[in-house]
Design a protein around this motif. Structure first.
Motif: not given
Length: 136
Positions: A12-33
Motif C-alpha cells: 500500500a501507499l503510506g504517507r506523502l511528505t509535505v514540507l511545512v514551516d510550522d506544523p501547527d499552522d499546517a495542521l489548522a489548515f489540513y484538519r480544520d479547513v
C-alpha cells in the motif's frame, strides 16, 4: 503473462511528505479547513511525527514535516515545482468550494461537467491541491 519483476513488493501507499514551516499552522489548515483526521501526532527526541489522512483511509495520508535547513525551507510550497501536490476526491464540489470560500482559501479553475469536475486551490504555503469529482 505476469513476470516476477512486474510484481511490487509493496502492499500500500503510506504517507506523502509535505514540507511545512510550522506544523501547527499546517495542521489548522489540513484538519480544520479540509477536514483531514490526525492519524498520528507524536514527538520523539524533539522531532514531531504529524500524520493526517482522509477519514476511513487511515493507511494513506500526509506527513506534515517541518522543514529543516535552508534547502528544505526553500522548497516549502514548491516541492512539486508548481504541479499539484495532491488530488482529493469529493462527491460535491459545491460544498468544497463553499467551505474553502468560508475560510478565505485561494481557489481557481472550477470546472463542472456531467462526467466529473475539478477545482484547484492552494494550501497556506502555496502548494496546489485539486479537488476532483469523479462521477455525476
Amino acid at each position: 503473462m505476469t513476470s516476477q519483476h512486474s510484481r511490487s513488493p509493496f502492499s500500500a501507499l503510506g504517507r506523502l511528505t509535505v514540507l511545512v514551516d510550522d506544523p501547527d499552522d499546517a495542521l489548522a489548515f489540513y484538519r480544520d479547513v479540509l477536514g483531514l483526521r490526525v492519524l498520528h501526532d507524536r514527538t520523539v527526541d524533539g522531532y514531531r511525527y504529524l500524520h493526517l489522512g482522509v477519514p476511513g483511509q487511515e493507511g494513506t495520508g500526509l506527513w506534515l514535516m517541518p522543514a529543516t535547513g535552508e534547502e528544505e525551507r526553500r522548497l516549502v510550497g514548491r516541492q512539486t515545482g508548481g504541479q499539484p501536490l495532491l488530488v482529493l476526491y469529493t462527491d460535491d464540489l459545491g460544498t468544497v468550494a463553499a467551505r474553502l470560500r468560508e475560510h478565505g482559501v485561494r481557489m481557481w479553475d472550477l470546472r463542472e461537467g456531467a462526467d466529473g469536475g475539478s477545482l484547484h486551490f492552494a494550501d497556506p504555503y502555496g502548494n496546489v491541491i485539486v479537488a476532483a469529482r469523479t462521477h455525476g
